[in-house]
Design an enzyme around this catalytic site. Structure first.
Site, PDB file in Angstrom:
ATOM      1  N   GLY A 261       0.840  -1.193   0.000  1.00  0.00           N
ATOM      2  CA  GLY A 261       0.000   0.000   0.000  1.00  0.00           C
ATOM      3  C   GLY A 261       0.870   1.235   0.000  1.00  0.00           C
ATOM      4  O   GLY A 261       1.042   1.908  -1.007  1.00  0.00           O
ATOM      5  N   CYS A 327      -8.882  23.254  16.525  1.00  0.00           N
ATOM      6  CA  CYS A 327      -8.818  23.595  17.949  1.00  0.00           C
ATOM      7  C   CYS A 327      -8.326  22.410  18.770  1.00  0.00           C
ATOM      8  O   CYS A 327      -9.059  21.822  19.582  1.00  0.00           O
ATOM      9  CB  CYS A 327     -10.203  24.040  18.416  1.00  0.00           C
ATOM     10  N   TYR A 356      -2.107   7.063   3.445  1.00  0.00           N
ATOM     11  CA  TYR A 356      -2.702   7.375   4.748  1.00  0.00           C
ATOM     12  C   TYR A 356      -2.750   8.887   4.988  1.00  0.00           C
ATOM     13  O   TYR A 356      -2.574   9.358   6.101  1.00  0.00           O
ATOM     14  CB  TYR A 356      -1.942   6.655   5.880  1.00  0.00           C
TER      15      TYR A 356
END
Length: 400
Positions: A261, A327, A356
């Site tokens: 991957g 935040c 990812y």
């Protein structure tokens, strides 16, 4: 060369950019490494599941390693033949198992005796025989980040050797299970060859013991996990990787399945973000950008290193934290990284963001996910448009 400034002007920021030509080279290098034996390169869809990415690899001949029924659907939609699709994952719902069996994919990869029982029961209800493999946990330390380590008994994945034997014997005697393969995957971002070879030897010996009791498998699935360069890692060459695995298979007639991957797409991607402004708190320098942890989570989740550059900018460097608007104190791309002075509107490129990156992005803080752009043969095309606020709230219902 990729013109990051032109792309920012056209598609705005934050933005993901992928080099499909590099993906092709990665695929071809791995396929060539295993060319001495029957093999299937089966792309791990979870790394980057954009339909154009999966479709590009399908055209090259790749299969698909899927860990949800949604990924199975993506793979089929992107043109991956059903006989090259594997459905893995430690927790499959009954309806997911049923759909995978209906779609007649290559095999389901089992991770427990309980899962075997569910697959057998569902196959019996449908009056079919389910092709299965078993994920064996060889209890090998992959020497990688603990969050992406999967080959130790303390991890949730796979079964031990003795449990695997019981599953194979039960499956071989079942009217509704067809044990065709065996699988192991000890972790991701692997940069040392010895753990891979050791795991392969253990699993190959299990195959031989099964063969001795007339259980003949067809597929030897070595998982994925080949590492890439984020910083200064020494990575494993595809040829050395293949030879280490093949050296453990003497006397066995098996098709090797490899499930890369990150290796395929990681270094083929960049994340582009724009400087909003700088601030200094009692000598502590912050570069605040329009990208955030919801767009690229790896630095926050794994404390992962990504090379960072300010586009077309030089000058005396000083340590700075590159942070986003979310935040959370965990919203950062780098800490204490030497970088030149920046001004509002400057562009920062985060390297090795193809794996990812977008796949783990979210809408936290009601932030739309970025657009994605592909480069191939010197030409660009948008492969995912930027989300709008309307996209984010489309499925919500407000009680009045």
């Amino acid at each position: 060369m990729i013109d990051f400034r032109a792309l920012a002007d056209t598609y705005d920021t934050p933005l993901y950019i992928y080099d499909f030509d590099r993906i092709t080279r990665q695929y071809e290098a791995l396929k060539k490494a295993f060319s001495g034996r029957k093999s299937l390169i089966s792309y791990a869809v979870k790394a980057n599941s954009n339909l154009s990415v999966v479709s590009h690899l399908a055209r090259l001949g790749s299969g698909a390693d899927c860990v949800s029924i949604g990924e199975v659907r993506r793979a089929l939609m992107a043109g991956v033949p059903k006989y090259r699709i594997i459905f893995s994952g430690v927790g499959k719902r009954d309806d997911e198992i049923e759909e995978a069996l209906e779609k007649d994919i290559l095999l389901l990869n089992l991770e427990s005796e309980a899962e075997m029982e569910r697959v057998e029961a569902i196959a019996a209800e449908k009056g079919i025989k389910a092709r299965i493999s078993v994920r064996v946990n060889p209890n090998i330390d992959p020497k990688t980040h603990p969050y992406i380590s999967t080959g130790l008994h303390e991890n949730k994945f796979g079964v031990d050797i003795e449990t695997a034997k019981r599953i194979y014997i039960r499956a071989n005697n079942s009217a509704h299970l067809d044990p065709v393969g065996i699988h192991f995957h000890i972790g991701s971002q692997l940069t040392e060859l010895d753990p891979i070879k050791e795991a392969s030897m253990i699993v190959a010996d299990l195959v031989r013991s099964l063969l001795a009791i007339k259980i003949e498998l067809k597929f030897f699935d070595v998982g994925g996990g080949l590492g890439i360069v984020y910083d200064e890692e020494t990575t494993i060459e595809p040829y050395d990787y293949a030879q280490a695995i093949l050296s453990t298979l003497h006397g066995l007639d098996l098709t090797v399945i490899c499930e890369p991957g990150r290796f395929m797409v990681g270094n083929a991607g960049w994340f582009l973000t724009r400087v909003l402004y700088e601030k200094v708190n009692e000598g502590k320098r912050f570069i605040i950008v329009d990208g955030a942890m919801n767009d690229l989570l790896r630095p926050s989740l794994y404390n992962a290193y990504h090379k960072i550059e300010v586009v077309d900018k030089s000058g005396d460097e000083s340590p700075a934290d590159v942070v986003g608007p979310v935040c959370e104190s965990g919203d950062f791309f780098a800490k204490n990284r030497p970088l030149p002075p920046t001004e509002p509107g400057d562009l920062i490129v985060v390297h090795s963001a193809g794996a990812y990156g977008f796949a783990m992005a979210s809408n936290y803080n009601t932030r739309p996910r970025p657009a994605e752009v592909a480069f191939e043969g010197g030409k660009e095309r948008c492969i995912r448009v930027r989300e709008s606020f309307e996209d984010l709230i489309r499925l919500e219902k407000m009680c009045l």
